[in-house]
Design a protein around this motif. Structure first.
Motif, mmCIF file in Angstrom:
data_model
loop_
_atom_site.group_PDB
_atom_site.id
_atom_site.type_symbol
_atom_site.label_atom_id
_atom_site.label_comp_id
_atom_site.label_asym_id
_atom_site.label_seq_id
_atom_site.Cartn_x
_atom_site.Cartn_y
_atom_site.Cartn_z
ATOM 1 N N THR A 98 86.286 41.964 -37.496
ATOM 2 C CA THR A 98 85.919 43.026 -36.883
ATOM 3 C C THR A 98 85.547 44.222 -37.530
ATOM 4 O O THR A 98 86.496 44.576 -38.361
ATOM 5 C CB THR A 98 87.249 43.049 -35.592
ATOM 6 N N LEU A 99 84.735 44.986 -37.029
ATOM 7 C CA LEU A 99 84.523 46.363 -37.554
ATOM 8 C C LEU A 99 84.448 47.174 -36.391
ATOM 9 O O LEU A 99 83.766 46.944 -35.173
ATOM 10 C CB LEU A 99 82.845 46.318 -38.256
ATOM 11 N N ARG A 100 85.338 48.351 -36.380
ATOM 12 C CA ARG A 100 85.563 49.177 -35.373
ATOM 13 C C ARG A 100 85.361 50.673 -35.632
ATOM 14 O O ARG A 100 85.923 51.030 -36.709
ATOM 15 C CB ARG A 100 87.006 48.783 -34.901
ATOM 16 N N GLN A 101 84.893 51.396 -34.802
ATOM 17 C CA GLN A 101 84.840 52.694 -34.795
ATOM 18 C C GLN A 101 85.700 53.543 -33.697
ATOM 19 O O GLN A 101 85.561 53.340 -32.558
ATOM 20 C CB GLN A 101 83.387 53.504 -34.539
ATOM 21 N N VAL A 125 82.750 45.479 -32.925
ATOM 22 C CA VAL A 125 82.058 44.322 -33.036
ATOM 23 C C VAL A 125 82.749 43.256 -33.780
ATOM 24 O O VAL A 125 83.205 43.654 -34.676
ATOM 25 C CB VAL A 125 80.364 44.376 -33.396
ATOM 26 N N ASN A 126 82.932 42.043 -33.033
ATOM 27 C CA ASN A 126 83.637 41.051 -33.807
ATOM 28 C C ASN A 126 82.964 39.901 -33.862
ATOM 29 O O ASN A 126 82.138 39.607 -32.872
ATOM 30 C CB ASN A 126 85.117 40.914 -33.392
ATOM 31 N N THR A 127 83.016 38.946 -34.994
ATOM 32 C CA THR A 127 82.385 37.722 -35.118
ATOM 33 C C THR A 127 83.341 36.691 -35.434
ATOM 34 O O THR A 127 84.292 36.779 -36.133
ATOM 35 C CB THR A 127 81.171 37.913 -36.263
ATOM 36 N N ILE A 128 82.981 35.422 -35.159
ATOM 37 C CA ILE A 128 83.616 34.280 -35.388
ATOM 38 C C ILE A 128 83.139 33.623 -36.411
ATOM 39 O O ILE A 128 82.100 33.281 -36.517
ATOM 40 C CB ILE A 128 84.064 33.493 -33.988
#
Length: 216
Positions: A98-101, A125-128
């Motif tokens: 996950t990358l978060r602002q 946005v997060n990715t599995i």
């Protein structure tokens, strides 16, 4: 007379060179020091400022992350998380990224030890990770069969925070601890909420809890 004149001028030259040499050396050293300071400052900005641990929130069962805070009042944060997702409807557990602002517009001081942020909000946005999920539909499905990515989710959240500031003489590994909660949703859940009348808040909203350890 000529020899006396030459000796006199040589002494003047020596005195002049000796008088300006400290300025020449100082200028060279200052220029070098400035470059070194800028170089060190750039790398120091890349050092993470805090660590985080979060439970739930659509990122995974348990998330561990780090990040950077900045802005005039440290009201902006950028987080990077790695999460563990236990097996639920699949045969194996999963890892997500996950990358978060984050943005905290207000910070209210309660006393010398505690402060409160009445609003914390942001996007992430997060990715599995895994071959069973995709960004674009595989060719084995008819075009538009799913209409969304199973690998990436875009999320929005809002919450609150309270921070305990450790007295300076008692700090060891951290300068403060922040406890927070968040209510979040993602793009797919919000679409379902607007298109499916049977979807209530308990279906498209998620509650999560976390702790932030401020290192620097």
């Amino acid at each position: 007379m000529i020899l006396k004149w030459l000796n006199f001028n040589r002494k003047i030259c020596i005195v002049f060179v000796l008088s300006i040499s400290p300025f020449i050396v100082s200028t060279a050293q200052n220029g070098y020091d400035v470059r070194v300071e800028k170089y060190n400052s750039t790398w120091q900005k890349l050092i993470p400022r805090y660590m985080k641990m979060q439970y739930a929130g659509g990122m995974g069962f348990l998330s561990l992350g780090t990040g950077w805070d900045y802005g005039k009042n440290k009201q902006w944060e950028t987080d990077v998380f790695m999460e563990y997702l236990p097996k639920f409807s699949t045969d194996n557990s999963k890892i997500t990224f996950t990358l978060r602002q984050n943005f905290m517009p207000w910070n209210t001081k309660i006393n010398d030890k505690f402060s409160f942020e009445p609003l914390a909000t942001g996007l992430y946005v997060n990715t599995i990770l895994g071959d069973d999920f995709w960004v674009h539909e595989p060719d084995r499905y008819p075009k538009g069969y799913y209409g969304f990515s199973t690998k990436m989710r875009f999320n929005i959240y809002a919450g609150q925070r309270i921070t305990y500031n450790i007295p300076h003489d008692k700090r060891s590994i951290a300068k403060s601890f922040t406890f927070y909660y968040e209510i979040s949703s993602n793009d797919l859940y919000l679409v379902n909420a607007f298109t499916d009348s049977y979807w209530g808040p308990k279906n498209y909203l998620r509650l999560s809890f976390g702790i932030k350890m401020q290192i620097l």
